[in-house]
Motif scaffolding. Structure first.
Motif, PDB file in Angstrom:
ATOM      1  N   LEU A 139      92.431 -25.287  88.538  1.00 27.58           N
ATOM      2  CA  LEU A 139      92.901 -26.654  89.350  1.00 27.58           C
ATOM      3  C   LEU A 139      93.913 -26.436  89.771  1.00 27.58           C
ATOM      4  O   LEU A 139      94.238 -26.978  90.887  1.00 27.58           O
ATOM      5  N   LYS A 171      84.156 -36.269  89.739  1.00 29.97           N
ATOM      6  CA  LYS A 171      85.652 -35.878  89.655  1.00 29.97           C
ATOM      7  C   LYS A 171      85.920 -34.606  90.028  1.00 29.97           C
ATOM      8  O   LYS A 171      86.911 -34.523  90.868  1.00 29.97           O
ATOM      9  N   ALA A 219      87.707 -33.162  93.540  1.00 33.09           N
ATOM     10  CA  ALA A 219      89.176 -32.385  93.586  1.00 33.09           C
ATOM     11  C   ALA A 219      88.833 -31.265  94.207  1.00 33.09           C
ATOM     12  O   ALA A 219      89.966 -30.796  95.048  1.00 33.09           O
ATOM     13  N   LEU A 229      91.688 -30.810  97.255  1.00 37.65           N
ATOM     14  CA  LEU A 229      92.725 -30.008  97.010  1.00 37.65           C
ATOM     15  C   LEU A 229      92.596 -28.819  98.113  1.00 37.65           C
ATOM     16  O   LEU A 229      91.457 -28.591  98.378  1.00 37.65           O
ATOM     17  N   ALA A 233      94.682 -35.172  93.988  1.00 36.73           N
ATOM     18  CA  ALA A 233      93.025 -35.524  94.032  1.00 36.73           C
ATOM     19  C   ALA A 233      92.869 -35.045  92.721  1.00 36.73           C
ATOM     20  O   ALA A 233      91.801 -35.578  92.082  1.00 36.73           O
ATOM     21  N   GLY A 234      93.442 -34.106  91.999  1.00 36.10           N
ATOM     22  CA  GLY A 234      92.900 -33.781  90.530  1.00 36.10           C
ATOM     23  C   GLY A 234      93.664 -34.568  89.381  1.00 36.10           C
ATOM     24  O   GLY A 234      93.294 -34.099  88.428  1.00 36.10           O
TER      25      GLY A 234
END
Length: 222
Positions: A132, A185, A189, A193, A199-200
């Protein structure tokens, strides 16, 4: 659970060698504990703040399974005691030692399984966090695919039973509803992203909580 342990201990210390048949009721009680204790424990497990309560959830799962297994093995012991003692009184000690070893082995396997699962969750969540973070720095589609693969691994881990390999008998690492929230979630993300650098943040905070709980139970040689 302490009361259950004391019950079994008192039963062992007060064996009635003259009336082995009297243990039929005890065998029935132990069978009920073996079959129903994990179910009851799952029913009363707190449903709010699953990540905050995760440390206790893991401990309660393995302790409940340990006591349940001990009750089941003790149930077998009570039944064997009723059947074997009248005909083969000399075999009682052998049976008792065998069942004692069975309790130790089953307890060891339960706690080892928990440590292995926590180690696996920690490793796979770490990989997902790194993927991520890399996605946040670059719109490369290969990095997006890496996040999807890493989440698939973590998703399987979080649904794995802590205390048993049997789907219907064990307690999942996280409640299914909590896993679904994490999945949403992660999907958010992935969508936002790297254009939205924040966002994450929400899901990364959740993963940090997972890592903190699992870090205390890591055992790479279990």
């Amino acid at each position: 659970m302490a009361a259950i342990v004391l019950y079994g201990w008192r039963l062992f210390l007060n064996l009635d060698t003259a009336r082995p048949a009297r243990y039929l009721g005890d065998a029935t009680n132990l069978m009920s504990i073996w079959a129903l204790l994990p179910i009851f424990a799952e029913m009363i497990e707190p449903k709010d703040s699953p990540l905050v309560r995760l440390h206790g959830r893991i401990s309660r799962a393995v302790i409940t399974r340990t006591v349940s297994n001990a009750a089941g093995i003790s149930m077998v012991g009570a039944m064997v005691y009723m059947v074997v003692l009248p005909e083969y009184p000399a075999a009682v000690l052998t049976v008792a030692v065998t069942l004692g070893v069975a309790v130790v082995v089953s307890s060891h396997k339960t706690w080892t399984r928990m440590r292995k699962l926590c180690t696996r969750v920690h490793m796979n969540v770490q990989t997902l966090v790194r993927d991520l973070e890399e996605l946040a720095d670059s719109p490369d589609e290969t990095k997006r695919a890496a996040v999807v693969r890493s989440w698939d691994e973590v998703h399987r881990d979080l649904l794995t039973r802590i205390d048993s390999g049997y789907w219907l008998l064990g307690r999942p690492f996280l409640p299914i509803d909590a896993v679904t929230v994490l999945e949403v979630k992660v999907a958010t993300a992935l969508d936002e992203l790297p254009h939205n650098k924040n966002a994450g943040g929400d899901v990364l905070a959740d993963f940090e909580a997972l890592l903190a709980v699992c870090a205390t139970r890591i055992d790479t040689v279990a």
